[in-house]
Design an enzyme around this catalytic site. Structure first.
Site, PDB file in Angstrom:
ATOM      1  CG  HIS A 153      14.749   4.163  -2.276  1.00  0.00           C
ATOM      2  ND1 HIS A 153      13.778   5.149  -2.346  1.00  0.00           N
ATOM      3  CD2 HIS A 153      15.886   4.782  -1.890  1.00  0.00           C
ATOM      4  CE1 HIS A 153      14.329   6.316  -2.036  1.00  0.00           C
ATOM      5  NE2 HIS A 153      15.610   6.118  -1.731  1.00  0.00           N
ATOM      6  CB  SER A 274       1.239 -25.898   1.022  1.00  0.00           C
ATOM      7  OG  SER A 274       0.344 -26.269  -0.020  1.00  0.00           O
ATOM      8  CE  LYS A 280       3.892 -22.238  -0.849  1.00  0.00           C
ATOM      9  NZ  LYS A 280       4.315 -20.898  -1.012  1.00  0.00           N
ATOM     10  CD  GLU A 287       2.026 -14.971   4.929  1.00  0.00           C
ATOM     11  OE1 GLU A 287       2.035 -14.696   3.741  1.00  0.00           O
ATOM     12  OE2 GLU A 287       1.754 -16.107   5.355  1.00  0.00           O
TER      13      GLU A 287
END
Ligand code: ARG
Length: 457
Positions: A153, A274, A280, A287
């Protein structure tokens, strides 16, 4: 190619909607290989003369060289790769080229070409999966004893070893490989010689063309052979399930790379920055692997829906079989390569992993197990006692193994100081020696066995 029956040629729209050459030109190698096998068989069966077959074969070989060098020309009026090759052959060797299509239809031709292509794609996926497995096994070997929190979970559950976690993915990819192998074995039948749908009156040797193209045998039913795209669906289903596994791995890498986890630093080579936030490091490749999985599942859906309402035998809808397969194969290849790089070159922050494994009372089950073993308490009762100990630890604001013995004994007098030997995260993973368990020694055994299966030792 069929001008005899028509007074007028097709309109520009007809030509455009009908043309598959923009995508099926990818089948040129398979198309030429199929034609060479076919004409050799026609000659052996005395259906075309040896001299004509030789001329045709030399012409096809010349076209293969041409295409390898210059690419395949894209002329919509020639419709598809089969017509494109035949038209070029006619230019090169004249009307004798017309003998090649004896006892053949584009229906069995395209089914054969596409099977050859998809069969090769199964092999490529298998090889790429083996490379990913090798990366996983190497990292698992390095981290057979590195402790991290295991989750259920997404809540800290029990400590596990990083090696064990990585080998879980090894197993998924092993099943994917078996699905590609299974798909490959099932598609290993040659449709060539089924002709348009009914077979042919020419006395063919279908075993010879099947063998020449490396198929185990010819297909048994000509109607099925030209109508069947199960082989493409089998590939897409295996690809979808593989993409699903890649997506789960990508998702974990994304989570692990986020600051709250801090488990992993993805390689520079597979991260992005970024344009506004200088600090970043984004996990874009992971992704995109997660995103591509959605597109790959879309490809299997597309072909399922294309096929589901078609009567026997060939319908032109089936020309739409190729784009989803080509798309999925390209996306899968990239995804496999990207995940292989991420697994091979990421830096694991094992100190952070261990630190988090010590939170959330991850060794509570070990306390309950200790009560069962040391004090012969039924597990359900031990679970209850341990729950009370966890509650007390929370009240005191300490970890379970930091509770004073007096606190534990106030909950249950049967607890003695030996219990602390069972409550560390090291003791917890070391105890899980059941076959398939997370104990470092079990992980080392699995790494060794996997390396042997992969031929790495
Ligand atoms: N371009 C076609 C395809 O990809 C080849 C088969 C054409 N057959 C036909 N009967 N029109 O499916």
């Amino acid at each position: 190619m069929w001008g005899g029956r028509f007074a007028e040629g097709p309109s520009a729209i007809m030509r455009e909607i009908n043309a598959s050459i923009p995508f099926d030109k990818a089948l040129w190698r398979e198309d030429i290989a199929g034609s060479r096998a076919h004409v050799a068989m026609l000659a052996a069966q005395d259906i075309v003369s040896a001299a004509d077959a030789e001329t045709i074969d030399a012409g096809l070989a010349a076209i293969a060289e041409e295409y390898a060098r210059d690419g395949v020309p894209e002329d919509w009026s020639l419709e598809d790769i089969h017509m494109t090759v035949e038209a070029r052959l006619t230019e090169l060797i004249g009307p004798v080229a017309g003998r090649l299509h004896t006892a053949r239809s584009r229906n069995d031709q395209v089914a054969t070409d596409f099977r050859l292509w998809v069969r090769h794609a199964c092999e490529e996926s298998d090889a790429a999966l083996a490379r990913l497995q090798a990366a996983l096994v190497t990292r698992a070997g390095e981290h057979s004893a590195s402790i991290m929190p295991g989750f259920t979970h997404l809540q800290i559950a029990q400590p596990v070893t990083l090696g064990h976690h990585l080998l879980a993915y090894y197993e998924m990819f092993e099943r994917d490989r078996s699905r590609f192998a299974d798909a490959r074995a099932r598609m290993d039948q040659c449709p060539l010689g089924s002709a348009a749908l009914a077979g042919t009156g020419f006395v063919l040797d279908r075993d010879a063309t099947a063998a020449a193209l490396g198929f185990a045998q010819p297909t048994r039913n000509s109607l099925d052979a030209v109508s069947d795209r199960d082989f493409a669906l089998d590939y897409l289903m295996a690809a979808s399930q593989c993409a699903l596994h890649l997506s789960r791995l990508a998702e974990e890498m994304i989570l692990w790379a986020s600051q709250p986890f801090g488990f992993i630093k993805l390689p520079d080579s597979l991260s992005t920055g970024s344009s506004i936030m200088p600090q970043k490091r984004n996990p874009d490749a992971a992704e995109l692997v997660r995103g591509h999985a959605g597109r790959i599942v879309g490809c299997v859906t597309a072909l399922m829906v294309t096929m589901k309402g078609l009567p026997l035998a060939y319908s032109k809808d089936m020309q739409d079989d190729k784009p989803p397969v080509f798309e999925a194969a390209g996306l899968l290849e990239l995804s496999l390569a990207a995940m292989t790089g991420m697994v091979a070159d990421s830096a694991f922050n094992t100190a952070r992993m261990r630190q988090l494994a010590e939170q959330g009372h991850a060794t509570a089950t070990d306390l309950a197990d200790w009560l069962v073993r040391a004090a012969d308490i039924p597990f359900r009762e031990a679970h209850h006692i341990t729950g009370a100990a966890v509650k007390r630890a929370d009240e005191r604001g300490v970890a379970l193994d930091q509770l004073a013995l007096a606190d534990l004994q106030a909950i249950d007098a049967r607890i003695d100081e030996r219990v602390f030997g069972a409550l560390s995260v090291e003791a917890s993973v070391a105890a899980r020696t059941s076959y398939g368990g997370t104990a470092p020694e079990r992980v080392c055994e699995q790494v060794k066995a996997a390396r042997e299966r992969l031929g790495l030792e």
